[in-house]
Design a protein around this motif. Sequence first.
Motif, PDB file in Angstrom:
ATOM      1  N   ASP A 178       0.802  -1.230   0.000  1.00  0.00           N
ATOM      2  CA  ASP A 178       0.000   0.000   0.000  1.00  0.00           C
ATOM      3  C   ASP A 178       0.833   1.278   0.000  1.00  0.00           C
TER       4      ASP A 178
ATOM      5  N   ASN B 178      -0.333  -4.183  -3.772  1.00  0.00           N
ATOM      6  CA  ASN B 178      -1.194  -3.001  -3.869  1.00  0.00           C
ATOM      7  C   ASN B 178      -0.399  -1.695  -3.839  1.00  0.00           C
TER       8      ASN B 178
ATOM      9  N   ASP C 197      -1.369  -7.021  -7.520  1.00  0.00           N
ATOM     10  CA  ASP C 197      -2.311  -5.899  -7.619  1.00  0.00           C
ATOM     11  C   ASP C 197      -1.604  -4.551  -7.589  1.00  0.00           C
ATOM     12  N   CYS C 198      -0.505  -4.436  -8.292  1.00  0.00           N
ATOM     13  CA  CYS C 198       0.255  -3.187  -8.363  1.00  0.00           C
ATOM     14  C   CYS C 198      -0.032  -2.458  -9.676  1.00  0.00           C
TER      15      CYS C 198
END
Length: 102
Positions: free
Chosen positions: A3, A22, A41-42
Amino acid sequence: IEDCFIAGEYFGWNSKNVTLKNCKIESLQGFCYMQNLRLQDCELINTTLAFEYSDVRAEIKGAIDSVKNPSSGLIRAASIGELILDGATDASKTEIITELRA
């Protein structure tokens, strides 16, 4: 690493066992010469010549501007603007999955 936003040239070069989840990454020649690289999920924004000579498993949200000579693994993205496979590595060792190839 989770994140976060990362910006910088040559991100991760010569690293081992790196996982990003992420994240949003911006890098000229990022993720090169890496072993056991995982991206989940990047987003890769303004990232060119990525994954050169790297063992990678990348699940990318959106497009990748360019990918050059990955060593092995899996790269999944909506599209890849430029895919450079010039014989420097064995292309059969890398699976590349896109919705479109721009």
